[in-house]
Design an enzyme around this catalytic site. Sequence first.
Site, PDB file in Angstrom:
ATOM      1  N   ASN A  89      27.081 -36.926  39.463  1.00 22.51           N
ATOM      2  CA  ASN A  89      26.322 -37.647  40.487  1.00 22.51           C
ATOM      3  C   ASN A  89      26.614 -37.142  41.903  1.00 22.51           C
ATOM      4  OD1 ASN A  89      25.401 -39.016  38.324  1.00 22.51           O
ATOM      5  ND2 ASN A  89      26.447 -40.949  38.765  1.00 22.51           N
ATOM      6  N   HIS A 132     -14.758 -36.572  70.074  1.00 19.51           N
ATOM      7  CA  HIS A 132     -15.756 -37.081  69.105  1.00 19.51           C
ATOM      8  C   HIS A 132     -16.639 -35.949  68.553  1.00 19.51           C
ATOM      9  CE1 HIS A 132     -14.692 -40.999  70.877  1.00 19.51           C
ATOM     10  NE2 HIS A 132     -14.811 -40.368  72.035  1.00 19.51           N
ATOM     11  N   SER A 147     -18.990 -14.986  47.309  1.00 18.81           N
ATOM     12  CA  SER A 147     -19.484 -15.885  46.275  1.00 18.81           C
ATOM     13  C   SER A 147     -19.912 -15.049  45.075  1.00 18.81           C
ATOM     14  CB  SER A 147     -20.666 -16.684  46.825  1.00 18.81           C
ATOM     15  OG  SER A 147     -21.529 -17.055  45.773  1.00 18.81           O
ATOM     16  N   LYS A 203     -22.523 -14.559  51.199  1.00 19.93           N
ATOM     17  CA  LYS A 203     -21.494 -15.517  51.588  1.00 19.93           C
ATOM     18  C   LYS A 203     -20.165 -14.879  52.003  1.00 19.93           C
ATOM     19  CE  LYS A 203     -21.503 -19.484  51.507  1.00 19.93           C
ATOM     20  NZ  LYS A 203     -21.475 -20.452  50.399  1.00 19.93           N
ATOM     21  N   ASN A 213     -16.674 -16.900  52.673  1.00 19.75           N
ATOM     22  CA  ASN A 213     -16.114 -18.249  52.695  1.00 19.75           C
ATOM     23  C   ASN A 213     -14.663 -18.258  53.182  1.00 19.75           C
ATOM     24  OD1 ASN A 213     -18.518 -19.154  51.567  1.00 19.75           O
ATOM     25  ND2 ASN A 213     -17.761 -18.838  49.481  1.00 19.75           N
ATOM     26  N   GLU A 226      -9.465 -23.342  53.432  1.00 19.03           N
ATOM     27  CA  GLU A 226      -9.776 -24.543  52.640  1.00 19.03           C
ATOM     28  C   GLU A 226      -8.593 -24.926  51.740  1.00 19.03           C
ATOM     29  OE1 GLU A 226     -13.529 -23.731  50.690  1.00 19.03           O
ATOM     30  OE2 GLU A 226     -14.431 -23.264  52.623  1.00 19.03           O
ATOM     31  N   TYR A 279      23.557 -44.519  41.107  1.00 19.17           N
ATOM     32  CA  TYR A 279      22.707 -43.513  40.484  1.00 19.17           C
ATOM     33  C   TYR A 279      21.968 -44.066  39.266  1.00 19.17           C
ATOM     34  CZ  TYR A 279      21.140 -39.302  38.129  1.00 19.17           C
ATOM     35  OH  TYR A 279      20.364 -38.356  37.522  1.00 19.17           O
TER      36      TYR A 279
HETATM   37  N1  ARG Z   1      20.395 -33.885  35.976  1.00 15.45           N
HETATM   38  C1  ARG Z   1      20.857 -35.061  36.627  1.00 15.45           C
HETATM   39  C2  ARG Z   1      20.104 -35.278  37.937  1.00 15.45           C
HETATM   40  O1  ARG Z   1      19.625 -34.364  38.464  1.00 15.45           O
HETATM   41  C3  ARG Z   1      22.292 -34.954  36.886  1.00 15.45           C
HETATM   42  C4  ARG Z   1      22.993 -36.231  37.124  1.00 15.45           C
HETATM   43  C5  ARG Z   1      23.265 -36.872  35.855  1.00 15.45           C
HETATM   44  N2  ARG Z   1      24.036 -38.031  36.023  1.00 15.45           N
HETATM   45  C6  ARG Z   1      24.069 -38.996  35.125  1.00 15.45           C
HETATM   46  N3  ARG Z   1      24.773 -40.027  35.424  1.00 15.45           N
HETATM   47  N4  ARG Z   1      23.354 -38.908  34.035  1.00 15.45           N
HETATM   48  O2  ARG Z   1      19.946 -36.344  38.444  1.00 15.45           O
END
Ligand code: ARG
Length: 463
Positions: free
Chosen positions: A109, A155, A277, A283, A285, A290, A317
């Site tokens: 995490n 405008h 085109s 054409k 374009n 775009e 997380y």
């Molecule tokens: N692949 C996961 C992500 O990008 C990694 C983190 C995973 N953590 C967990 N607690 N499962 O978020």
Amino acid sequence: MAIWSNKFHDAMSNQAYNFNQSIHIDDRLLDADLRGSMAHAEMLGRQQIILQEEAEDLLQELRKMRKEYAEGQLAIDYDEEDIHSFIEAELTRRLGSTGKKIHTGRSRNDQVATALKIYCMDEIDILSEKLSDAILAFCDKANHHLETIMPGYTHLQRAQPITYAHYLMAYVEMLFRDYDRLQDVKKRISAGMPLGAGALATSTFPLDRDFTAFSLGFTDYADNSLDAVSDRDYSIELLSALSIMSMHLSRYAEETIIWTSQEFNFISLKDTFSTGSSIMPQKKNADIHELMRGKTGRVFGDLMAVLTIMKGIPLAYNKDIQEEKERLFDGIDTMKAMISLIPAMLAETVVNEDVMYAAAGQGFINATDCADYLAAKGVPFRDAYQQTGDIIQYCIENDETLESLSVAEYKQFNRQFEEDIYDAIDLKNCTFRRNVPGGPAPERVKDHIKAVTSYFGLDLSQQ
Ligand code: ARG
């Protein structure tokens, strides 16, 4: 087998494993994660959480992996769950049990959040570079059109005359704010290094977060571990900045598309930047413009997606957060492609100066100047405005223009009109005399160009 497999957890079904996998998306974080892992390994050694020799072995191997990756020599195992798992698995393959020590005092995490922030800071630098090239390209084009008169619109009705340089420099202002916004996003990213937050509640090991933060180029570490692992504000901020930037490019693209139409013909695109085109041989374009306009919708979509992914996530997380990366990467990639096009796009744009000038000569675009002429002679502006309205009505009824009326005719509306009215309403004069800071007078625009180009360390007058 996932790095987290153990006795307590039976194998996942293939279907669930595949659904859970993110390595095909997050493989681009490899280098950023290797850097994060190096800082972590070094810190573990310094803090004597692992042996110094072990830290050195880890560092050396991580450094080797970075080099191999840069040279295209590192084979990523796409069976791994994500790039972070791959790094640990690869280290373990190479170093045996020392490799298994890299995850001491760390969770995926905080590892992911750190790699992602490093990646974003790198990408902001690349985007900023490309953006400054685009800004300088606008300045360069403006420098060539300081005296190119065109109608300015409100405008989408002809309003007052401006110069093409003044018009282009409006985009420089927008893009300069975008540049500033990117630096601002980076500043906030760098103030919150996540490593050390662990899974959500830091660690019992004596981690030195100052060391990892500074060695990774952050200005500080994140102050709350729950927030550190579940914060994706920076992704939303970056996508917001990119959305605003793409909106600016879309407005430019939109105007160019309108102006290349036969109805306007202010601008022609060279063949290098237009398409034909398959059925209509005549054409030409503006497909590239775009698409620039169209891809803007995509960047907005990326922003909306991340906002929506994040809006209901309880601390800290949750796996939903993995989804955010794909949209962030798409926004960055799309924007890089768009902004990179600008210098060539401007170079391949031919300005039809005569058409612009002729258009500025129609539609009583100098009517304000006629009213200002009277106001400068002491007539209250509202009266001068009404009298000029009467003059225009007279011109329309008699097929005249402000330039073709005689002084005698002018005097029927106000005795104060004299021969110098022609000078006051001359297109060039009334553009160039708008010499208020921020206005279209060539010397003002020149100063503006100079201020912007010197900010980026360039002097266009030397070219
Ligand atoms: N692949 C996961 C992500 O990008 C990694 C983190 C995973 N953590 C967990 N607690 N499962 O978020």
